[in-house]
Design an enzyme around this catalytic site. Structure first.
Site, PDB file in Angstrom:
ATOM      1  N   GLU A  66      45.843  12.904  40.161  1.00 32.43           N
ATOM      2  CA  GLU A  66      46.624  12.439  39.021  1.00 32.43           C
ATOM      3  C   GLU A  66      46.010  11.164  38.431  1.00 32.43           C
ATOM      4  OE1 GLU A  66      48.512  13.321  36.845  1.00 32.43           O
ATOM      5  OE2 GLU A  66      49.224  11.415  36.050  1.00 32.43           O
ATOM      6  N   TRP A 122      48.642  21.945  14.825  1.00 30.12           N
ATOM      7  CA  TRP A 122      47.604  21.807  15.847  1.00 30.12           C
ATOM      8  C   TRP A 122      46.847  23.126  15.785  1.00 30.12           C
ATOM      9  CZ3 TRP A 122      46.064  23.647  20.785  1.00 30.12           C
ATOM     10  CH2 TRP A 122      45.362  22.732  21.571  1.00 30.12           C
ATOM     11  N   CYS A 147      52.149  21.900  17.473  1.00 29.21           N
ATOM     12  CA  CYS A 147      52.754  21.915  16.139  1.00 29.21           C
ATOM     13  C   CYS A 147      54.208  21.450  16.178  1.00 29.21           C
ATOM     14  CB  CYS A 147      52.738  23.332  15.589  1.00 29.21           C
ATOM     15  SG  CYS A 147      51.118  24.077  15.574  1.00 29.21           S
ATOM     16  N   LYS A 190      51.347  16.984  23.422  1.00 28.58           N
ATOM     17  CA  LYS A 190      52.362  16.625  24.417  1.00 28.58           C
ATOM     18  C   LYS A 190      52.876  17.855  25.153  1.00 28.58           C
ATOM     19  CE  LYS A 190      55.123  13.961  26.693  1.00 28.58           C
ATOM     20  NZ  LYS A 190      54.504  13.244  27.816  1.00 28.58           N
ATOM     21  N   GLU A 235      42.343  11.268  30.434  1.00 28.79           N
ATOM     22  CA  GLU A 235      43.124  11.603  29.238  1.00 28.79           C
ATOM     23  C   GLU A 235      43.097  10.494  28.194  1.00 28.79           C
ATOM     24  OE1 GLU A 235      47.030  12.720  31.070  1.00 28.79           O
ATOM     25  OE2 GLU A 235      46.900  14.379  29.664  1.00 28.79           O
ATOM     26  N   LYS A 289      44.887  10.927  34.556  1.00 26.45           N
ATOM     27  CA  LYS A 289      45.428   9.942  33.606  1.00 26.45           C
ATOM     28  C   LYS A 289      44.280   9.154  32.997  1.00 26.45           C
ATOM     29  CE  LYS A 289      48.458  10.677  32.934  1.00 26.45           C
ATOM     30  NZ  LYS A 289      49.420  11.617  33.381  1.00 26.45           N
ATOM     31  N   ASN A 293      55.343  27.488  14.238  1.00 29.50           N
ATOM     32  CA  ASN A 293      54.752  27.120  15.537  1.00 29.50           C
ATOM     33  C   ASN A 293      54.585  28.413  16.328  1.00 29.50           C
ATOM     34  OD1 ASN A 293      55.193  24.523  14.707  1.00 29.50           O
ATOM     35  ND2 ASN A 293      56.778  24.058  16.225  1.00 29.50           N
ATOM     36  N   GLY A 294      53.478  28.547  17.019  1.00 27.90           N
ATOM     37  CA  GLY A 294      53.272  29.762  17.822  1.00 27.90           C
ATOM     38  C   GLY A 294      52.073  30.537  17.303  1.00 27.90           C
ATOM     39  N   HIS A 297      30.078  15.938  51.833  1.00 34.05           N
ATOM     40  CA  HIS A 297      29.611  17.327  51.708  1.00 34.05           C
ATOM     41  C   HIS A 297      29.013  17.603  50.337  1.00 34.05           C
ATOM     42  CE1 HIS A 297      31.221  18.350  55.590  1.00 34.05           C
ATOM     43  NE2 HIS A 297      32.403  17.857  55.251  1.00 34.05           N
ATOM     44  N   ARG A 327      53.512  14.795  19.581  1.00 29.12           N
ATOM     45  CA  ARG A 327      53.229  16.105  20.162  1.00 29.12           C
ATOM     46  C   ARG A 327      51.761  16.485  20.033  1.00 29.12           C
ATOM     47  NH1 ARG A 327      57.791  19.432  20.764  1.00 29.12           N
ATOM     48  NH2 ARG A 327      56.484  21.242  20.439  1.00 29.12           N
TER      49      ARG A 327
END
Ligand code: AGP
Length: 606
Positions: free
Chosen positions: A480, A73, A2, A601, A487, A484, A99-100, A503, A27
């Site tokens: 990583e 969000w 948010c 974000k 995402e 990426k 927000n929260g 294995h 965000r």
């Protein structure tokens, strides 16, 4: 997650708020809304979808000298217009953006309902609007304080009230909130990027603080109404940092910025003569640094993977046991905090809730924690005992790239500091310093190979599922790379240690499932090439990310070469082509690269 933006002053608030919201889009959000204090009273508009859709829904003549706006969000209640913010009181007099998460929202809702309140949304925020409207206090500031006394949870709040059109009241507890100071105008935002066009003079609120903002200034106080004097500070950010500047996407812009941003990070910090590095912000003397016996990195997602890169660097250069753990797990397992362990919280945004909680857990138990943080003045940066600022500049794309490279360089510097107070020789220190100085140019030469990497990405994007493999130093690079890729391309990408393939995962290999193999020129090259042969024997196709001179394996379908640096620093360079691979795969698939679905974000909720 948010975003909040607010304005009060002499201009029309509408375009300022809409521009601010568009700066917060990165965000991640699913709906947006605005409340304008117009001469005809408060006008509230909410819309599911993009900020531009909200803008299109606003009446052309809408104007007012104050207002608050929000990108949501969803946490409580699905993505609907009714659940978007601003939330309003039953009489529509009070508007709130938040927000929260209000932890006791259900109890408050029940108590309010028994007093006759009727709710129009499923949000936790709506209870705050009701509480403020029902408060007995005469001023908006006091009404907000009265309401907050019954609220538990995390919040950044901005509140307007038709009865007090000359002010916005804001409060912070666990979610960032910043005031922007202008000339006969004031701004409010959850993120600096929404302010940068208007002012560089800002006030960071701390948890437990409340502020009353008017066109002529601000007053800050605690939740028990005690005044707190807070002076503005200057931010070092300019508009170009948060603009596309002609690029199609922020992700590519940020990848391409790396040679310059790295230069900014290392300038003035490296000491060639003594093969050392100056990190004054750590606030640790050589004697204190010497006293640590272990190092533990705490971060989430990609920051955790870079933490693994950092752990390896510290083991290599300082010969101290080091490991990384997701902060999101650490905080929940009642961790044993050792006094001789140095904890390192790593975060681009400095606002990731799980990492911030992990920092508090370490501190609560008497541990020592330093931060590797990009956003100056952010929660984690302020709560750590010291740290290393990453100086990557603002990172707007949800998929982190340059900030991760800066984190890895930050870890290399920390490893050098810890190494040089132990047994790392001057000449080895000088070798690493020289390696760090070469990185910018070497990354530049990887970026110059973009067209070819894009071709490989186009081919890989056709697969529904991919493996990324690496060994020891190459394994966090593979993790990583997979992160990426998934995402932004939404393809299933999974990382394995190359040694673990046989294995189990080998069962999945066929011509439909390609593998990206990280093969540095080091003592394990032969073993990595053997793993590629095993893949080829199962008809798998392999893209090899490697150094010049590594012999081509019969199994490789594509090859991407990066310059060789020092072995300890090679993971930094090997990661860069994987950023471009992910970017170009997503581009080939036509995805919304900077705002991938379902992601935010900075993850400021649990
Ligand atoms: C990276 O591409 C991701 N978006 C994500 O894993 C991110 O690294 C993680 O959420 C941590 O964020 P932070 O660095 O802001 O704490």
């Amino acid at each position: 997650m948010c975003g909040i933006v607010g304005y009060i002053g002499t201009q029309n608030a509408v375009p300022i708020l809409m521009e601010g919201l568009s700066r917060l889009e990165y965000r991640g959000y699913d709906s947006a809304g605005v409340a304008i204090m117009s001469p005809q009273g408060t006008k509230v508009f909410r819309q599911v979808g993009r900020v531009r859709e909200l803008e299109a829904a606003l009446p052309g003549r809408l104007s007012g000298r104050a207002g608050i706006a929000h990108t949501r969000w969803a946490t409580h209640g699905p993505v609907t217009q009714a659940n978007a913010h601003p939330q309003v009181s039953q009489d529509r007099r009070v508007s709130v953006v938040h927000n929260g998460i209000i932890d006791n929202a259900d109890d408050l809702r029940e108590a309010l309902a028994s007093r006759g309140a009727v709710f129009a949304s499923e949000t936790d925020t709506e209870v705050v609007a009701h509480l403020i409207a029902l408060a007995s206090a005469a001023t908006l500031e006091d009404a907000v304080l009265e309401a907050l006394r019954s609220v538990t949870g995390t919040y950044a709040l901005a509140v307007t009230d038709e009865r007090h059109p000359d002010r916005i009241v804001v409060a912070r507890n666990g979610s960032p909130l910043i005031l922007g100071v202008g000339d006969r105008e004031m701004f409010v935002a959850s993120d600096l990027s929404a302010l940068v066009r208007h002012t560089t003079s800002v006030v960071h609120l701390d948890d437990g603080e409340v502020a009353c903002v008017t066109a002529s200034g601000y007053r800050t106080f605690s939740r028990d109404a005690t005044d707190i004097a807070k002076l503005p500070t200057r931010i070092d950010l300019d508009l170009a940092d948060v603009d596309l500047a002609g690029h199609e996407h922020f992700m590519r812009k940020e990848i391409l910025e790396q040679p310059d941003s790295i230069e900014r990070m290392i300038r003035g910090r490296l000491d060639e003569r003594f093969g050392a590095v100056r990190l004054d912000g750590l606030n640790l003397t050589p004697r204190e640094l010497r006293g640590f016996r272990r190092v533990k990195m705490l971060g989430c997602g990609s920051a955790y993977y870079v933490g693994q890169v950092g752990a390896q660097m510290i083991e290599d250069l300082a010969r101290m046991p080091a490991d990384a753990e997701p902060a999101s797990e650490f905080r929940y397992r009642n961790p044993v905090i050792e006094p001789d362990t140095l904890y390192v919280a790593v975060s681009q945004s400095g606002e990731t809730a799980d990492t911030a909680f992990a920092v508090r857990e370490v501190k609560r138990k008497g541990g020592q924690v330093v931060g590797l943080v990009n956003v100056v003045g952010s929660t984690i940066a302020r709560e750590c005992d010291g740290g290393i600022y990453l100086h990557a500049g603002p990172e707007i794309a949800v998929a982190s790239t340059k900030a991760l490279t800066h984190m890895a360089i930050g870890f290399a510097m920390l490893a050098l500091v810890l190494g040089r107070v132990r047994d790392l020789s001057i000449s080895d220190g000088q070798r690493i310093v020289a390696g760090l100085q070469r990185l910018g140019d070497q990354i530049g030469s990887v970026l110059a190979d973009e067209a070819r990497i894009a071709d490989v990405a186009g081919a890989l994007a056709q697969a529904q599922s991919l493996f990324f493999i690496g060994r020891v130093r190459g394994y966090p690079v593979a993790r990583e790379g997979a992160q990426k890729f998934k995402e932004v391309s939404y393809r299933h990408a999974e990382a394995y240690q190359a040694s673990e393939l046989k294995h189990g995962p080998l069962a999945l290999i066929d011509e439909e499932l390609p593998t990206v193999a990280i093969v540095p020129d080091d003592e394990l090259t032969g073993r990595n090439l053997a793993a590629i042969e095993q893949i080829k024997a199962r008809n798998g196709r392999v893209a090899v990310v490697t150094h010049p001179g590594v012999p081509a394996s019969a199994g490789e379908a594509w090859r991407i070469t990066v310059p060789k640096n020092e072995p300890e620093l090679d993971p930094i360079l090997l990661t860069v082509p994987l950023q471009l691979l992910a970017y170009h795969a997503a581009r080939a698939l036509g995805h919304d690269i900077d705002k991938p679905r379902n992601l935010a974000k900075s993850v400021t909720v649990e």
